[in-house]
Design a protein around this motif. Structure first.
Motif: not given
Length: 555
Positions: A110-117, A52-55, A77-94
């Motif tokens: 995670c709502k849209n799957g995962w990215e893998y290292s 299982t690669p980093d994800h 891939n924050h300290n909480q878990s690689s299974c969760y994402m921040y609940d925010l508007n990423y377009t505005e945040w970027i």
């Protein structure tokens, strides 16, 4: 006539045709060594296939941005878990230059799957089928089901080897390996992948024990230690090569086919590999046995008379038949349980075998919990097997099998118990003791497999080794769950593994010594073997011409 028969052992025939000549050396150089090197590559590539690669969560807005993969991973891939994402508007945040994420920002799955290292692999089975987060247990399930297949296969192939012969079963196993492995890499359905991995898992221990038995039955007593050492050392070589193949492959399908190609090459042994003459004698195939022994004699430069060899083979075969007639039954697996002394030895060998597997694979399965490059870590924990194998090889010939096996199994158990009783904050204790445990369990495994080969009589040797190996596979099924218990306390797996190993070590001291003894040819030989040995005996010798009833002189 009976007295003449009792004076003939198969070892006498081997000595006459050469029990360690050119033929046996070629068998070890061209067959035993290469096959034993390939087996761990065929069997344990599953550890890399389901790596299982980093994800981290896949967020389209972030993935399609100009952020580097390192920044994306740091964000998601924050300290909480690689299974969760921040609940925010990423377009505005970027667009706001993504300087920071507020501390009170809630997390959502995670709502849209995962990215893998892709640092180590382009793709693995785990990343292909998203065996992460809520489905992370599927990686362990694939490993467990492979071991389930191993438990079934060792028993099945062992019984088949005693019934139809060692040679045909060897090639049946290779065929199953090629078909099941190739299919598992090509299917697109995860359940089909698991089904084929179960079938592929049937070959591991069965192929190892069968390969050992084929050569072990062709050499004299004084060289059985060498024959047992070669496949174990070759196993370590193959295991050391496996991470290099995985590193160069970088894709689980390429890795799988690269490993499976070794089984294809081994099909070329068909003309080279002889049927076991011991098996042929025990199944009244006297002409075939004579042909095989004459082939060995010719290659060893021994000038023997075929009719004389055939006559002795028939005498030996008649002796086996008479004993079977007296017992009133054909030899089968029940013989291992029917006779008290043979039954005791069978249970002890099987328990020690299972304990060895629990230590060895329990520590092996714990590798993902260690930090660092997986290829380097795998390699480092493999090379400790070489000094272990060399040590046990020397000590088995010096002390004998029994005390060497018991000592190293006990050492493995005590190393695990040290971790269980030491405070968790003591640095590097688990790592150091794991290395010691791997070293010691490798040593004791080499000894117990040889003990089983030398204690089980020829008619049930293959099935006996198969059942003992099956018990080892059964502990492999439990090992992942024992390791998982570390979530409740890091000492628990070490405590369980350590106690089992120490108990098995003590039981192993009650096995008879087999150093330089002839292999029991009949079930009755197996029953009487070791009855007269004292507990604190160290080394036992016997001339090849001594009667079977006196295999074990008193000290």
């Amino acid at each position: 006539m009976v007295s003449v028969k009792n004076k003939i052992e198969f070892e006498d025939l081997l000595e006459e045709i050469g029990d360690y000549g050119t033929f046996q050396k070629k068998m070890m150089l061209y067959f035993l060594g290469p096959v034993s090197t390939a087996i761990p590559i065929l069997a344990l590539n599953i550890l890399f296939l389901v790596n299982t690669p980093d994800h981290w969560c896949y967020v389209p807005e972030v993935a399609q941005s100009n952020l580097t993969s390192k920044v994306q991973q740091h964000l998601l891939n924050h300290n909480q878990s690689s299974c969760y994402m921040y609940d925010l508007n990423y377009t505005e945040w970027i667009q706001s230059n993504y300087s920071y994420v507020p501390d009170n920002t809630p997390l959502i799955p995670c709502k849209n799957g995962w990215e893998y290292s892709k640092a180590y692999f382009e793709e693995t089975a785990s990343s292909k089928w998203d065996m992460v987060c809520g489905d992370s247990h599927y990686s362990s399930l694939a490993l467990t089901l492979t071991n389930v297949g191993g438990a079934f296969g060792t028993f099945t192939y062992g019984a088949l080897g005693d019934r139809i012969g060692r040679k045909p079963v060897f090639f049946i196993i290779l065929t199953v390996t090629i078909v099941s492995a190739s299919a598992s890499f090509l299917v697109t359905n995860f359940k089909a992948f698991l089904a084929f991995r179960i079938l592929n898992g049937t070959i591991t221990a069965a192929l190892f024990t069968l390969t050992l038995v084929i050569v072990l039955e062709l050499v004299g007593p004084e060289n059985r230690g060498l024959v047992n050492a070669i496949p174990n050392l070759s196993w370590a070589v193959g295991l050391s090569i496996l991470p290099l193949i995985a590193y160069l492959s970088r894709h689980w399908v390429i890795l799988g086919f690269a490993c499976t190609s070794l089984a294809v090459l081994m099909l070329g042994y068909w003309k080279f590999l002889p049927e076991s003459p011991r098996w042929l004698v025990s199944h009244q195939k006297y002409e075939e046995a004579a042909n095989t022994l004459m082939r060995i004699a010719k290659m060893n430069g021994k000038n023997v008379n075929r009719q004389d060899i055939l006559k002795k083979i028939k005498i030996l075969g008649e002796k086996v038949q008479e004993e079977e007639k007296e017992e009133g039954t054909k030899n089968n697996v029940l013989d291992l349980f029917r006779y008290p002394n043979l039954r005791k030895k069978f249970f002890i060998v099987t328990f020690c075998w299972a304990a060895n597997d629990l230590v060895y694979f329990g520590l092996q399965y714990n590798l993902p919990n260690l930090e660092g490059n997986p290829f380097v870590t795998f390699f480092v924990l493999t090379i400790v097997e070489f000094p272990g194998l060399l040590s046990i090889w020397y000590l088995m010939e010096k002390w004998g099998r029994r005390w060497s096996s018991a000592f190293f199994l006990g050492l493995a158990g005590f190393a695990c118990l040290v971790v269980a009783v030491m405070p968790e904050d003591v640095p590097h204790v688990a790592v150091i003791c794991s290395v010691i445990g791997k070293f010691a369990s490798t040593s004791s495994y080499m000894a117990i497999t040889l003990q089983g080969s030398e204690l089980y009589p020829t008619p049930v040797r293959s099935i006996g080794l198969g059942i003992s190996s099956t018990a080892g596979c059964a502990t492999n099924i439990m090992a992942p769950y024992i390791v998982y218990m570390a979530t409740f306390g890091k000492y628990i797996p070490f405590l369980i593994i350590g106690l089992v190993a120490v108990l098995a070590s003590f039981c192993g001291t009650f096995l008879p010594e087999t150093l330089d003894e002839i292999l029991p040819q009949t079930v009755q030989d197996g029953e009487t073997f070791g009855k007269n040995q004292k507990y604190f005996s160290m080394k036992w010798k016997r001339s090849a011409s001594a009667p079977t009833e006196e295999q074990n002189p008193k000290v």
